[in-house]
Design a protein around this motif. Structure first.
Motif, short mmCIF file in Angstrom:
data_model
loop_
_atom_site.label_atom_id
_atom_site.label_comp_id
_atom_site.label_asym_id
_atom_site.label_seq_id
_atom_site.Cartn_x
_atom_site.Cartn_y
_atom_site.Cartn_z
N LEU A 1 -1.56 26.85 -17.99
CA LEU A 1 -0.72 27.30 -16.88
C LEU A 1 -1.51 27.47 -15.59
N LEU A 2 -2.70 28.02 -15.68
CA LEU A 2 -3.51 28.22 -14.47
C LEU A 2 -3.93 26.89 -13.85
N ASP B 1 8.21 25.40 -15.41
CA ASP B 1 9.03 26.58 -15.64
C ASP B 1 8.16 27.76 -16.08
N ALA B 2 7.21 27.51 -16.97
CA ALA B 2 6.31 28.57 -17.43
C ALA B 2 5.40 29.05 -16.30
N VAL B 3 4.97 28.13 -15.43
CA VAL B 3 4.15 28.52 -14.26
C VAL B 3 4.96 29.42 -13.34
N VAL B 4 6.21 29.06 -13.09
CA VAL B 4 7.07 29.88 -12.22
C VAL B 4 7.26 31.26 -12.83
N GLU B 5 7.52 31.33 -14.12
CA GLU B 5 7.67 32.63 -14.79
C GLU B 5 6.40 33.47 -14.68
N MET B 6 5.24 32.82 -14.85
CA MET B 6 3.96 33.51 -14.71
C MET B 6 3.80 34.06 -13.30
N GLU B 7 4.13 33.23 -12.31
CA GLU B 7 4.03 33.65 -10.91
C GLU B 7 4.95 34.84 -10.61
N LEU B 8 6.16 34.77 -11.10
CA LEU B 8 7.11 35.87 -10.85
C LEU B 8 6.61 37.17 -11.48
N LEU B 9 6.09 37.07 -12.68
CA LEU B 9 5.55 38.26 -13.35
C LEU B 9 4.37 38.83 -12.56
N ASN B 10 3.47 37.97 -12.12
CA ASN B 10 2.32 38.42 -11.33
C ASN B 10 2.77 39.03 -10.00
N LEU B 11 3.74 38.40 -9.36
CA LEU B 11 4.27 38.92 -8.10
C LEU B 11 4.86 40.31 -8.30
N ARG B 12 5.67 40.46 -9.31
CA ARG B 12 6.32 41.76 -9.57
C ARG B 12 5.30 42.84 -9.92
N TYR C 1 6.99 47.45 -0.04
CA TYR C 1 7.68 46.38 -0.78
C TYR C 1 7.78 45.12 0.09
N ILE C 2 8.26 45.26 1.30
CA ILE C 2 8.45 44.11 2.19
C ILE C 2 7.11 43.44 2.49
N ARG C 3 6.13 44.24 2.88
CA ARG C 3 4.82 43.67 3.23
C ARG C 3 4.18 42.93 2.07
N GLU C 4 4.16 43.56 0.91
CA GLU C 4 3.46 42.98 -0.24
C GLU C 4 4.20 41.78 -0.82
N PHE C 5 5.52 41.87 -0.91
CA PHE C 5 6.31 40.74 -1.41
C PHE C 5 6.12 39.55 -0.49
N HIS C 6 6.23 39.78 0.80
CA HIS C 6 6.08 38.71 1.79
C HIS C 6 4.69 38.08 1.69
N LYS C 7 3.67 38.92 1.66
CA LYS C 7 2.29 38.42 1.60
C LYS C 7 2.05 37.58 0.35
N GLU C 8 2.53 38.04 -0.79
CA GLU C 8 2.29 37.32 -2.04
C GLU C 8 3.07 36.01 -2.08
N VAL C 9 4.30 36.00 -1.58
CA VAL C 9 5.06 34.75 -1.56
C VAL C 9 4.40 33.74 -0.63
N LYS D 1 3.08 29.81 -1.10
CA LYS D 1 4.16 29.09 -0.41
C LYS D 1 4.39 27.68 -0.93
N ASN D 2 3.35 26.98 -1.35
CA ASN D 2 3.56 25.62 -1.86
C ASN D 2 4.39 25.63 -3.14
N LEU D 3 4.14 26.59 -4.01
CA LEU D 3 4.92 26.71 -5.23
C LEU D 3 6.38 27.03 -4.91
N TYR D 4 6.60 27.91 -3.95
CA TYR D 4 7.97 28.27 -3.60
C TYR D 4 8.68 27.13 -2.87
N ARG D 5 7.93 26.32 -2.15
CA ARG D 5 8.54 25.12 -1.53
C ARG D 5 9.02 24.17 -2.62
#
Length: 193
Positions: free
Chosen positions: A13-14, A56-67, A87-95, A99-103
């Protein structure tokens, strides 16, 4: 204790994450993922049926790490306004850091799988914001709305915030941190103070 299977999956996954961020979903192949991991392609197929399953597993890993990251920062704050601002600052910074993954997710969101990821993110984040507001209400820190309004207020707050996140992603992650902080410091107390 981490077993060998978990270690192999983490390595897959990494490495896949790096390749997806660099080349996107369409350009990344299972052969490249296997080579990057130093594993045979058959090893990948032992754990994942397809490149989509790996993604899909990478996205799930990212979401878990983000949360985990956001929650760890929010939990350190002493009052509702500071928890919301953090919450706003940290969520924004991590996303933005991802950004390439979210794109890629955004580009593929016509696909039902990715639409479900987006709906899952929205549902989880709305619940999280609602919990922050409910705690603030219970502690008498939130006086501007009624308890029964917390659900729709959380939804509208999240919609506005995600608009800011997507705006930043489209601008290639460029949103001056100073401007973001000023906006947060101005708006959050106006809405929830």
């Amino acid at each position: 204790m981490i077993n060998k299977e978990d270690t192999i999956q983490s390595k897959i996954l990494l490495n896949a994450q790096k390749l997806f961020q660099k080349g996107g979903l369409k350009k990344t192949t299972m052969d490249e993922i296997a080579a990057e991991c130093g594993k045979a392609k058959s090893t990948l197929y032992h754990y994942y049926n397809s490149k989509i399953d790996v993604f899909d597993a990478v996205v799930e890993m990212e979401l878990l790490n983000l949360r985990r990251h956001v929650k760890s920062k929010v939990d350190k704050q002493k009052n509702m306004l500071d928890r919301l601002k953090t919450y706003i600052r940290e969520f924004h910074k991590e996303v933005i850091n991802k950004k390439n993954l979210y794109r890629i997710i955004k580009q593929e969101q016509l696909n039902e799988l990715y639409r479900n990821h987006l709906l899952s993110i929205i549902s989880f984040e709305q619940s999280y914001i609602s919990r922050i507001l409910e705690d603030g209400y219970d502690l008498k820190e939130l006086r501007t709305i009624k308890r029964e309004e917390i659900g729709w207020v959380s939804e509208m707050f999240l919609a506005a915030f995600l608009g800011l996140v997507f705006y930043s992603i489209e601008k290639d992650g460029f949103l001056e941190e100073d401007k973001l902080n000023k906006a947060i410091d101005f708006m959050v107390p106006k809405i929830f103070g």
